[in-house]
Scaffold this motif. Structure first.
Motif, PDB file in Angstrom:
ATOM      1  N   GLU A  22      41.095  36.276  55.505  1.00 15.28           N
ATOM      2  CA  GLU A  22      39.672  36.422  55.507  1.00 15.28           C
ATOM      3  C   GLU A  22      39.420  36.342  57.048  1.00 15.28           C
ATOM      4  OE1 GLU A  22      38.126  38.640  53.681  1.00 15.28           O
ATOM      5  OE2 GLU A  22      39.457  39.028  52.990  1.00 15.28           O
ATOM      6  N   GLU A  49      42.159  42.640  45.677  1.00 15.52           N
ATOM      7  CA  GLU A  49      39.985  43.018  46.243  1.00 15.52           C
ATOM      8  C   GLU A  49      40.106  43.683  48.076  1.00 15.52           C
ATOM      9  OE1 GLU A  49      37.247  39.677  47.357  1.00 15.52           O
ATOM     10  OE2 GLU A  49      39.587  39.141  46.587  1.00 15.52           O
ATOM     11  N   ASN A  50      41.493  43.732  48.614  1.00 16.10           N
ATOM     12  CA  ASN A  50      41.315  44.149  49.616  1.00 16.10           C
ATOM     13  C   ASN A  50      41.096  46.020  49.203  1.00 16.10           C
ATOM     14  OD1 ASN A  50      41.028  41.768  50.830  1.00 16.10           O
ATOM     15  ND2 ASN A  50      43.257  42.227  51.324  1.00 16.10           N
ATOM     16  N   ASP A  92      40.671  47.284  46.420  1.00 12.90           N
ATOM     17  CA  ASP A  92      39.035  47.666  45.596  1.00 12.90           C
ATOM     18  C   ASP A  92      38.058  47.999  46.538  1.00 12.90           C
ATOM     19  OD1 ASP A  92      40.512  47.586  42.987  1.00 12.90           O
ATOM     20  OD2 ASP A  92      39.394  45.700  42.006  1.00 12.90           O
ATOM     21  N   LYS A  93      38.175  47.425  47.393  1.00 17.59           N
ATOM     22  CA  LYS A  93      37.409  48.166  48.140  1.00 17.59           C
ATOM     23  C   LYS A  93      37.200  48.681  49.923  1.00 17.59           C
ATOM     24  CE  LYS A  93      36.188  42.741  48.962  1.00 17.59           C
ATOM     25  NZ  LYS A  93      36.126  41.797  50.675  1.00 17.59           N
ATOM     26  N   LYS A 150      36.402  51.614  46.910  1.00 15.99           N
ATOM     27  CA  LYS A 150      35.477  51.795  47.264  1.00 15.99           C
ATOM     28  C   LYS A 150      34.336  52.554  48.305  1.00 15.99           C
ATOM     29  CE  LYS A 150      33.300  48.227  44.186  1.00 15.99           C
ATOM     30  NZ  LYS A 150      32.952  46.881  44.351  1.00 15.99           N
ATOM     31  N   GLU A 151      35.128  52.560  49.566  1.00 15.48           N
ATOM     32  CA  GLU A 151      34.815  53.210  50.777  1.00 15.48           C
ATOM     33  C   GLU A 151      35.171  54.461  50.766  1.00 15.48           C
ATOM     34  OE1 GLU A 151      36.687  53.047  55.659  1.00 15.48           O
ATOM     35  OE2 GLU A 151      36.985  50.579  53.755  1.00 15.48           O
ATOM     36  N   ASP A 154      35.920  55.357  41.783  1.00 13.72           N
ATOM     37  CA  ASP A 154      35.333  54.590  41.544  1.00 13.72           C
ATOM     38  C   ASP A 154      35.799  54.321  40.163  1.00 13.72           C
ATOM     39  OD1 ASP A 154      33.619  56.397  40.955  1.00 13.72           O
ATOM     40  OD2 ASP A 154      31.711  55.500  41.315  1.00 13.72           O
TER      41      ASP A 154
END
Length: 293
Positions: free
Chosen positions: A71, A167-168, A170-171, A174-175, A179
């Motif tokens: 990060e 986690e990355n 899932d972002k 969304k982009e 969903d």
């Protein structure tokens, strides 16, 4: 190009295939590449071998950065966009670390479509690929999901922990506007093959890469496809039930320039190694004398 950028900045390790690709493609498009290199703090430690040689031959502006968590490094690369714009007075475009973006995922959805045209569902039960930041494997997993999840999709991590990768991803989902599913539901991430850390290789990995090349002619690199293939083979031996079947497709994502940074010397000249089968034959009228004699 659509945004009128004259500079492109991205980041990765000294042997990043992504950074090498970005550096080289910028030049014919008339843009200057900027690469933030993680884990190298001194100019004299950078060298000019493997992918690093190609960064430098592309005339990239290189910025050396310490080893830090994922990060923090992503933030560092994003900050460079404004710095470059201010310094050169021209627009700079930032491609995130590893190229893991929603747009990039479509490239691997297209790859999956190409595989379908080659009879993917009739020929294979599972797909295995190497994962660093996640764009490649997520694209394959999404495409598989959208076409009925008929195959198992597996990714051997060579950098991050699977929780970080999910986690990355899932972002990114969304982009993409997806969903209805989480990345962990459509992709199996295989851990245990990173080694000391990203961008390093043990002698075991180097020997494995050599074993594959000397028996099949297929070149793997020590940091990406070498660890990925080693992970696949390891799971086939120790945990075969994680695969849907026995017909497994490993997708080779390149990276062979990493073979040329000098690290293979650690195993290539070992006594009795298959890569060290050398016989001096100085006189053609005399039978070759083995190197052992």
């Amino acid at each position: 190009m659509e945004e009128g950028a004259k500079h492109v900045v991205t980041g990765g390790g000294p042997q990043s295939g992504h950074c090498r690709s970005v550096s080289l493609i910028c030049r014919p498009l008339g843009m200057k590449p900027h690469v933030v290199i993680e884990g190298v703090e001194k100019r004299e430690d950078l060298g000019s071998m493997g992918n690093t040689l190609l960064y430098r031959m592309a005339g990239s502006k290189l910025y050396l950065a310490p080893q830090e968590n994922y990060e923090s490094f992503k933030r560092r690369v994003r900050k460079m966009k404004q710095y470059v714009s201010d310094t050169y007075g021209e627009k700079c475009y930032c491609i995130p670390v590893g190229g893991a973006t929603g747009k990039a995922v479509f490239a691997f959805i297209s790859l999956f479509d190409e595989l379908l045209q080659q009879g993917l569902h009739d020929r294979f039960d599972d797909i295995v690929v190497t994962v660093a930041t996640g764009g490649t494997s997520l694209g394959l997993a999404v495409a598989n999901y959208l076409t009925g999840s008929k195959l198992g999709v597996h990714a051997v991590t060579i950098a991050l922990r699977k929780e970080e990768i999910y986690e990355n991803m899932d972002k990114l989902l969304k982009e993409l506007g997806i969903d209805s599913v989480k990345s962990a539901d459509i992709l199996d991430i295989i851990e245990g093959y990173v080694g000391e850390r990203y961008g390093t290789a043990t002698e075991e990995v180097l020997s494995f890469v050599t074993e594959v090349s000397s028996s099949t002619g297929i070149l793997l690199d020590p940091y990406y496809t070498g660890k990925g293939t080693m992970g696949m083979v390891g799971e086939l031996v120790n945990n075969p039930s994680r695969f849907k079947g026995k017909r497994i497709l490993f997708i080779h994502t390149g990276g062979i320039f990493g073979l040329f940074n000098g690290e293979m010397d650690r195993v290539i000249n070992k006594e009795k190694a298959v890569t060290n089968d050398i016989t001096p034959w100085l006189d053609e009228n005399v039978s070759p004398v083995s190197i052992e004699q």
